[in-house]
Design a protein around this motif. Sequence first.
Motif, PDB file in Angstrom:
ATOM      1  N   GLY A 169       0.803  -1.225   0.000  1.00 16.95           N
ATOM      2  CA  GLY A 169       0.000   0.000   0.000  1.00 16.95           C
ATOM      3  C   GLY A 169       0.828   1.263   0.000  1.00 16.95           C
ATOM      4  O   GLY A 169       0.333   2.328  -0.324  1.00 16.95           O
ATOM      5  N   GLU A 170       2.113   1.140   0.337  1.00 18.05           N
ATOM      6  CA  GLU A 170       2.962   2.340   0.367  1.00 18.05           C
ATOM      7  C   GLU A 170       3.924   2.385  -0.809  1.00 18.05           C
ATOM      8  O   GLU A 170       4.770   3.252  -0.897  1.00 18.05           O
ATOM      9  N   MET A 171       3.782   1.422  -1.714  1.00 14.76           N
ATOM     10  CA  MET A 171       4.754   1.295  -2.806  1.00 14.76           C
ATOM     11  C   MET A 171       4.398   2.194  -3.988  1.00 14.76           C
ATOM     12  O   MET A 171       3.233   2.314  -4.352  1.00 14.76           O
ATOM     13  N   PHE A 228      11.500   5.040  -0.917  1.00 12.34           N
ATOM     14  CA  PHE A 228      10.272   5.676  -1.402  1.00 12.34           C
ATOM     15  C   PHE A 228       9.048   5.093  -0.718  1.00 12.34           C
ATOM     16  O   PHE A 228       8.897   3.868  -0.667  1.00 12.34           O
ATOM     17  N   ARG A 229       8.217   5.936  -0.178  1.00 13.01           N
ATOM     18  CA  ARG A 229       6.975   5.456   0.419  1.00 13.01           C
ATOM     19  C   ARG A 229       5.842   6.413   0.066  1.00 13.01           C
ATOM     20  O   ARG A 229       5.952   7.618   0.321  1.00 13.01           O
ATOM     21  N   ALA A 230       4.794   5.855  -0.502  1.00 15.49           N
ATOM     22  CA  ALA A 230       3.635   6.684  -0.836  1.00 15.49           C
ATOM     23  C   ALA A 230       2.834   6.921   0.443  1.00 15.49           C
ATOM     24  O   ALA A 230       1.722   6.430   0.589  1.00 15.49           O
ATOM     25  N   GLU A 231       3.440   7.644   1.372  1.00 18.39           N
ATOM     26  CA  GLU A 231       2.786   7.970   2.647  1.00 18.39           C
ATOM     27  C   GLU A 231       1.667   8.939   2.309  1.00 18.39           C
ATOM     28  O   GLU A 231       1.935  10.039   1.850  1.00 18.39           O
ATOM     29  N   ASN A 232       0.430   8.554   2.556  1.00 12.59           N
ATOM     30  CA  ASN A 232      -0.610   9.501   2.153  1.00 12.59           C
ATOM     31  C   ASN A 232      -0.986  10.492   3.241  1.00 12.59           C
ATOM     32  O   ASN A 232      -1.922  11.250   3.104  1.00 12.59           O
ATOM     33  N   ARG A 237       7.130  14.657   9.732  1.00 14.57           N
ATOM     34  CA  ARG A 237       8.163  13.634   9.916  1.00 14.57           C
ATOM     35  C   ARG A 237       8.257  12.665   8.743  1.00 14.57           C
ATOM     36  O   ARG A 237       9.073  11.753   8.765  1.00 14.57           O
ATOM     37  N   HIS A 238       7.371  12.796   7.748  1.00 11.89           N
ATOM     38  CA  HIS A 238       7.343  11.832   6.649  1.00 11.89           C
ATOM     39  C   HIS A 238       7.539  12.505   5.302  1.00 11.89           C
ATOM     40  O   HIS A 238       6.919  13.530   5.024  1.00 11.89           O
ATOM     41  N   LEU A 239       8.378  11.901   4.492  1.00 18.82           N
ATOM     42  CA  LEU A 239       8.552  12.310   3.102  1.00 18.82           C
ATOM     43  C   LEU A 239       8.200  11.114   2.216  1.00 18.82           C
ATOM     44  O   LEU A 239       8.281   9.968   2.675  1.00 18.82           O
TER      45      LEU A 239
END
Length: 488
Positions: A169-171, A228-232, A237-239
Amino acid sequence: MSYLPVKQLLQTEPGQTVTVKGWVRTKRESKNAVFIALNDGSTIHTIQAVAEAGQLPDETLRLITTGACVAITGELVASQGAGQAVEVKITDVHIYGPADPEKYPLQPKRHSLEFLREIAHLRPRTNTFSAILRVRHALAFAVHKYYNDNGFYYLNTPIITASDAEGAGEMFRVSTLDPMNPPKTEEGKIDYSQDFFGRETNLTVSGQLEGELGALALGKIYTFGPTFRAENSNTTRHLAEFWMIEPEMAFFELEDNMNLAEDFVKSVIRYALDHCADDLAFLDNRLKEEEKTKKKEEQSEMSLLDKLRFVVDNDFERLTYTQAVEILRNSKPAKKGQFQYEVSWGIDLQSEHERYLVEKHFKKPVILTNYPREIKAFYMKQDDAPATNERGDVFGPTVRAMDVLFPGIGEIIGGSQREDDLDKLTARMHEVGIEPEAIWWYLDTRRFGSAPHAGFGLGFERLVLFVTGMGNIRDVIPFPRTPKSAEF
Ligand code: ATP
Ligand code: MG
Ligand code: MG
Ligand code: MG
């Protein structure tokens, strides 16, 4: 005539002709003279260049404005003014690139960080960002130095990966298929066999699994690459694109892993203290100014430099997840219901809990270990007995995980001893629904010559955030990638 960076020039004996090249920070004209402050990025400091009134052609003088790029030649002389030992007595000015003062967005004043984020292409020309970027560089160098000095090999793990075992889910998908019209299989699904690699591929969310292969051959390795993380979620603290440092060591158990993590973090912070004194002093000052604008009770008790020295000089607190939950449950915020998320054994600790432990309870960095198995990844080594507390309550199974928590940030490192028993590992994979076939190559290291091993991941930007005292992760990477934002 020699060309020297400002950093060296400021330490050069007066009496020679020099050329200095850089960007004008300020121009000040008095009745008798023109003063130009020039910065070239080599240091936080500017060098002052002085011309007599009327000496420079009008057109040249007009083009010397904030932001213009110039070369100045002149004699290096002892400076009359306080602050700097030397200045340049101008004999010649060459304008490389003017900067229309009506249009140039940077002015010699403190701009807001929000505004500077909108002009990320120019913000390295400010004092704050050039200082951050130099500190970032020093920390990156210190990372390589630390591991090299300690017998680790730098292993480059792939950026494009086929493994989908982690981070569902974060890919970010990597594909050369036409997104509007992808080829389909007979069942109507996208036919990835026709994609570039003949299968589904993603940008890496962690180099760990591949890093483990390296450790079980070279002994001690580390990776240091983009992740790389598709942090939505939009947090400070998140990129979506960040750099991670991941050491992995054969024959290390959880305790060794903790010792390494603590020594490593202290060592690189010490390097920054020793090698970035001017930039850290500037950032320290900047933070003090910012603190003054806050309410008294919200002001930090320690300055940035005090905080850094404190971390370097004191042992990190070490305790288990189960002990931490006891502390949190007995804490005032939990009793008064002030935590947003209630605490009970088994929850994934939220940043508010982590920060309470670090900032209010222990007032120092904390290493938490032995987390519930259910909230951690499948590859962590399982503990032999379930967790218990002092009262003799028995909780669920745990794994040999460790998170390092820092003041102002929360989690900065996540790591564990790895499960080295093939049967336990595959059983766990079945439980969480991961097909062992999908990472047959990973399981081979347990099948052939398995060894106890451990490792961790440090988010590089979180380290830079801590060392620079900045509050938002977007401000410690040159080109931040976050949801709906990838302009430059
Ligand atoms: P968090 O709980 O903060 O989301 P995580 O547990 O998902 O982090 P890990 O998978 O343990 O992160 O990754 C190891 C380290 O990488 C973290 O401790 C953190 O320092 C860093 N990290 C993770 N996600 C990000 C991100 N999106 N941006 C920047 N750094 C990150
Ligand atoms: Mg996360
Ligand atoms: Mg986490
Ligand atoms: Mg983690």
